[in-house]
Structures are given as structure tokens and as C-alpha cells.
Design a protein around this motif. Structure first.
Motif: not given
Length: 196
Positions: A37-59, A92-95
Motif C-alpha cells: 500500500l502506498i503510504v508516501e508520494a510526492e508530486a513533480y509538476i511541469g518544466q517550471e518546477d525547478m525540482a522536477c527532472h523536466a526543468h531543463s527540457g526533454l532529454t 506533452g506536459r512533464p509531470a
DNA sequence: AGCACGATTAACT
DNA sequence: GTTAATCGTGCTC
């Protein structure tokens, strides 16, 4: 048990992350069923989110983040750990939602073996630990969790009541500038319900 | 071609 | 509380 459909993952990432608490992650491995059962989860939302791996574009590494919802984004970090995410929102929206902790409910004996005999309480209580316990690695990057024949998917389970949910900043993203570093996008089930 | 570092974990003091 | 392990990725030269 009914599996979560693509329309679930296509929703707003914060809603998906919150709703994933209490849901059952299933990994079919040969004849075995490993689940927790999932008891911890975390959101990473879009290229504007500087903590998201998508922050510097598609690789090549983060391409799955830009793909359709309901797929896995699995990446390698610190030279030794695989981390599991569910891709959310529109293609197309990285999240994505990072799965950070589980409570084991099925296949525990195998999880113990995959975790090399470590005590039960630390089998799946971290993002790198749960992928080890469920034998999930880069082969699952881009995997469709909603395909009829999927061997990795999420099953619906009773939702976690609001009183049991804790909100806090995401873990391990201190390198990111504000406001991203402090966004309360980590969701976890408070202690008592960890043993369901 | 070289290099710094990470959405972590485990084993230390 | 501190730090080694360990390597693919992405950035700089």
C-alpha cells in the motif's frame, strides 16, 4: 480489485498524489504477486518546477515524463538506486508522482530475499528500497501501467481519511531554488495507519 | 574527453 | 550526525 485507469493518472498531479495514498501497488513477478500500500508520494509538476527532472527540457533520460499518463518513469540515481514514478496529466506536459514508501501486503517473503534479509520494517520505507523489494529497474521505464496485460499497476483500495494525511516539503530537493524547494508537495500517511 | 553531482541508502562515529 | 558507495547524465572545455 479494480485497477486505476488512465483517466485517474491524467488528473492534476497534486490530486493524483493525494489520492494514491492507501492504493495498492502490484508487481507481478513470474508466478508471484508482490504488493504494497502506498503510504508516501510526492508530486513533480511541469518544466517550471525547478525540482522536477523536466526543468531543463526533454532529454533521453526524462523522456517518459513527457509521455502519456499512466506510464512509469523509472530513473537511476546516486549510481545505485532506481526510483519509480507514475506519469500524470496530459501527454506533452512533464509531470509525475514519485512513490516514496509502501507498506508490504503481499509477497513479503520474496521482498525479504530481494532486500537481502533486512528487517521487515525497512523493506519498503524508501523510494530506492521499494524498487529493490519489488524488483523494479530501468526495464520498467516508459511501462504502461494501464495496459490490460500490465505486470506493474495500481489497484483501488480504501482511501486514506484526511485526518491521517500529512503534507510537507519534498525530500532531497534542497538544491532547487525557492519556491520549489518548499512546496508542500509531499504526501504521507501518518504513523498509526502505516500498519494497516 | 573530462568532471561534478544526484527525487538515496547503509554503515559508520 | 557524518560519510562512502557508485555511475549515468548533462554540462563545460
Amino acid at each position: 480489485m479494480t485497477r486505476l485507469r488512465r483517466s485517474f493518472f491524467a488528473g492534476p498531479t497534486l490530486e493524483v498524489a493525494r489520492a494514491l495514498l492507501g492504493q495498492r501497488l502490484v508487481r507481478l513477478r513470474g508466478p508471484e504477486c508482490l504488493a504494497g500500500l502506498i503510504v508516501e508520494a510526492e508530486a513533480y509538476i511541469g518544466q517550471e518546477d525547478m525540482a522536477c527532472h523536466a526543468h531543463s527540457g526533454l532529454t533521453p533520460r526524462n523522456a517518459a515524463l513527457f509521455g502519456p499518463p499512466g506510464h512509469a518513469y523509472v530513473y537511476f540515481t546516486y549510481g545505485m538506486h532506481w526510483l519509480l514514478n507514475f506519469v500524470t496529466e496530459a501527454e506533452g506536459r512533464p509531470a509525475a508522482v514519485l512513490v516514496r514508501a509502501l507498506v508490504p501486503v503481499s509477497g513479503v517473503a520474496t521482498m525479504r530475499r530481494l532486500r537481502r534479509g533486512r528487517p521487515d520494517r525497512i523493506l519498503t520505507d524508501g523510494p530506492g528500497k521499494l524498487t529493490q523489494a519489488l524488483d523494479i529497474d530501468g526495464d520498467f521505464n516508459g511501462y504502461d501501467l494501464c495496459a490490460a496485460t500490465a505486470r506493474l499497476f495500481v489497484e483501488a483500495a480504501p482511501p486514506v481519511p484526511e485526518s491521517a494525511v500529512g503534507y510537507g516539503p519534498r525530500v532531497g530537493v534542497n538544491y532547487a531554488p525557492e519556491p520549489w524547494k518548499s512546496k508542500p508537495w509531499n504526501f504521507k500517511v501518518n504513523g498509526d495507519l502505516d500498519v494497516i
